[in-house]
Write an enzyme that holds these catalytic residues in place. Structure first.
Site, PDB file in Angstrom:
ATOM      1  N   ASP A   1      22.317 -16.579  32.807  1.00 31.56           N
ATOM      2  CA  ASP A   1      23.095 -17.465  31.935  1.00 31.56           C
ATOM      3  C   ASP A   1      22.960 -17.060  30.470  1.00 31.56           C
ATOM      4  OD1 ASP A   1      20.368 -18.282  32.035  1.00 31.56           O
ATOM      5  OD2 ASP A   1      20.890 -20.205  31.149  1.00 31.56           O
TER       6      ASP A   1
ATOM      7  N   GLU B   1      18.111 -20.557  32.375  1.00 28.11           N
ATOM      8  CA  GLU B   1      16.988 -20.342  31.454  1.00 28.11           C
ATOM      9  C   GLU B   1      17.240 -20.995  30.103  1.00 28.11           C
ATOM     10  OE1 GLU B   1      14.517 -18.588  28.348  1.00 28.11           O
ATOM     11  OE2 GLU B   1      16.688 -18.509  28.471  1.00 28.11           O
TER      12      GLU B   1
HETATM   13 ZN   LIG Z   1      16.916 -15.188  27.077  1.00 25.82          ZN
END
Ligand SMILES: [Zn+2]
Length: 499
Positions: A130, A195
């Site tokens: 992501d 993340e």
């Molecule tokens: Zn990163």
């Protein structure tokens, strides 16, 4: 006679003082001279023979898929992640033929590359699929999700953070597979999908799955450090900072309810006044600092590589620590390394200009140093605010998070990592440090004590600003270098113990 005696003893005292100053200077200089470098000697590795232009095109294609972790979960687009999975499979067919791939928590990926020796503990290399959104598209030289390659540079959101890492890693594995390489240890590639918003679904689920299978890891590498150029005036060499721990985080709300009423008959302090006093107290009394653990490790590795003037001070910390702490106090980046930081981020109070505020709320975000805990921060706030009428609510907006454990710098894992870094970035000074933000790495802390954070790209002060910023980009040459690093790491770090 008496004055002659006084003169003699004065002379003795002065001579004694002089001798003490000379002796002290000699001790300081001797220590500065004698500090030994902690850098490992290595032979530079040959660059990995991969096609830079093709790797750049692959990265551009990956950047072109907007796999965004949005602020509002309702905006999440699973389709972009499905396309990312398919794209990786299409661009790295050899890797996908040889490694097992499983989807975890719908959108994260866990790859398993079986090692020759199942009795050895596996290793895990983490990255994330992501990216953060790209605000103000019009300010970008090339649109953030167009996947443009221009003059050997890949432009767009995620080029560095963290899609560049995925492409470098997969290109390295593909090159090794072509050589017929099989790792001694089993190797996991763990690609989280959230993340940028904490990794609580992706990396956490991958770690839980491995744990449920009884896996114990030898070491983990995730993003979180880099090779920094122009790190310090007077130090020409590049500095490779390797994260050995990351800070925790807690937001604490200070809530105050007050009688309210008309503003024509006010008390000495309204709710706003009382909360303001609390804010002033918190900013004026930071959580205590300490040169322990991560800061010690940072300074111990850094000091021997510095110009002599710096070394005189840093090699004599028994004398200069109080001065150094003052220096750290004054520089936000250094201060954040030595203490839990205090940031008053939200102040919410008042309804109308002629009404006493019936309540107020302040939210303070603390980034927790490894020597503190959520509870120590809460106790500090209670003590400093010292107002019984102000209620504390710990963990507003997001759950509190303790700092990670501190990974060792004297074991085989760190040494291997340092060796691989220096063989691909010759002359770089490898320095352990405390990561001030958060990464997926912390989710793997239950599987090994050796969790390290390093992205194999060279970033100068300008390119640091590109992370999460406008005009994020990575040169194809840097991508190849990153791949060379991962190849070294897979060869050495996935080998038998001691190899
Ligand atoms: Zn990163």
């Amino acid at each position: 006679m008496a004055s002659a005696v006084r003169g003699t003893s004065l002379k003795r005292i002065l001579l004694g003082l002089l001798a003490a100053v000379v002796l002290l200077s000699l001790v300081l200089l001797a220590r500065a001279w004698s500090v030994e470098s902690r850098q490992v000697d290595v032979i530079p590795a040959d660059p990995l023979a991969i096609d830079a232009a093709s790797a750049a095109r692959t990265l551009a294609g990956l950047v072109g898929i907007p796999s965004i972790s949005p602020q509002d979960p309702a905006d999440f687009d699973g389709g972009a992640f499905a396309r990312t999975h398919a794209y990786l499979a299409a661009r790295f067919p050899e890797l996908h033929a040889e490694l097992d791939r499983e989807r975890v928590a719908d959108w994260s990926l866990l790859y398993t590359w079986r090692g020759r020796d199942p009795s050895l503990r596996p290793i895990l290399l983490a990255a994330h699929l992501d990216v953060v959104p790209a605000a103000n598209d019009e300010d970008w030289t090339h649109p953030p999700f167009a996947g443009v390659v221009r003059d050997g540079v890949v432009w767009g959101r995620g080029a560095i953070d963290d899609k560049g890492s995925i492409v470098a890693l997969f290109a390295a594995a593909t090159a090794l597979l072509a050589e017929g390489f099989q790792p001694e240890r089993t190797v996991y590639f763990a690609l989280g999908h959230d993340e940028e918003i904490g990794g609580d679904e992706g990396a956490a689920a991958i770690a839980a799955r491995l744990s449920s299978r009884g896996v114990s890891l030898d070491w983990v590498l995730d993003e979180g450090g880099a090779v920094a150029g122009g790190f310090l005036p007077g130090l020409e060499r590049d500095v490779a900072v390797v994260g050995i721990a990351e800070k925790g985080s807690v937001s604490i709300a200070l809530d105050l309810e007050a009688p309210g009423g008309h503003s024509s008959v006010p008390p000495p302090h309204t709710a706003i006044g009382d909360l303001s006093s609390a804010v002033v107290a918190l900013e004026g009394n930071p959580v205590p600092a300490g040169f322990d653990g991560t800061t010690d490790a940072f300074l111990d590795h850094f000091t021997p590589e510095l110009p002599f003037g710096f070394r005189v001070v840093l090699a004599n910390r028994w004398l200069f620590d109080p001065v150094l702490e003052r220096v750290f106090d004054g520089i936000p980046q250094l201060d954040a390394m030595q203490r839990t930081t205090t940031a008053v981020t939200i102040f919410d109070a008042g309804v109308k200009e002629n009404i006493l505020p019936p309540n107020g709320r302040v939210i303070v975000n603390f980034r927790i140093h490894p020597h503190d805990r959520v509870e120590t921060v809460r106790d500090h706030v209670r003590r400093v605010v010292a107002n019984e009428r102000i209620r504390l609510q710990v963990g507003v907006r997001s759950p509190p998070r303790n700092p990670s454990a501190v990974s060792p710098v004297d074991g085989a894992a760190f040494t291997t990592l340092a060796r691989c870094i220096r063989s691909v970035f010759p002359g770089a000074v490898v320095v352990p440090y405390l990561v001030l933000g958060g990464t997926d790495a912390r989710h793997y802390g239950g599987l090994t004590q050796n969790v390290y954070r390093f992205l194999p790209f060279r970033l100068d002060a300008d390119s640091m600003r590109l992370l999460h910023g406008t005009d994020e980009r990575l040169a194809a040459a840097d991508l190849v270098r990153g791949a060379s690093f991962y190849a070294e790491l897979l060869r050495r770090g996935a080998g038998a113990p001691g190899s």
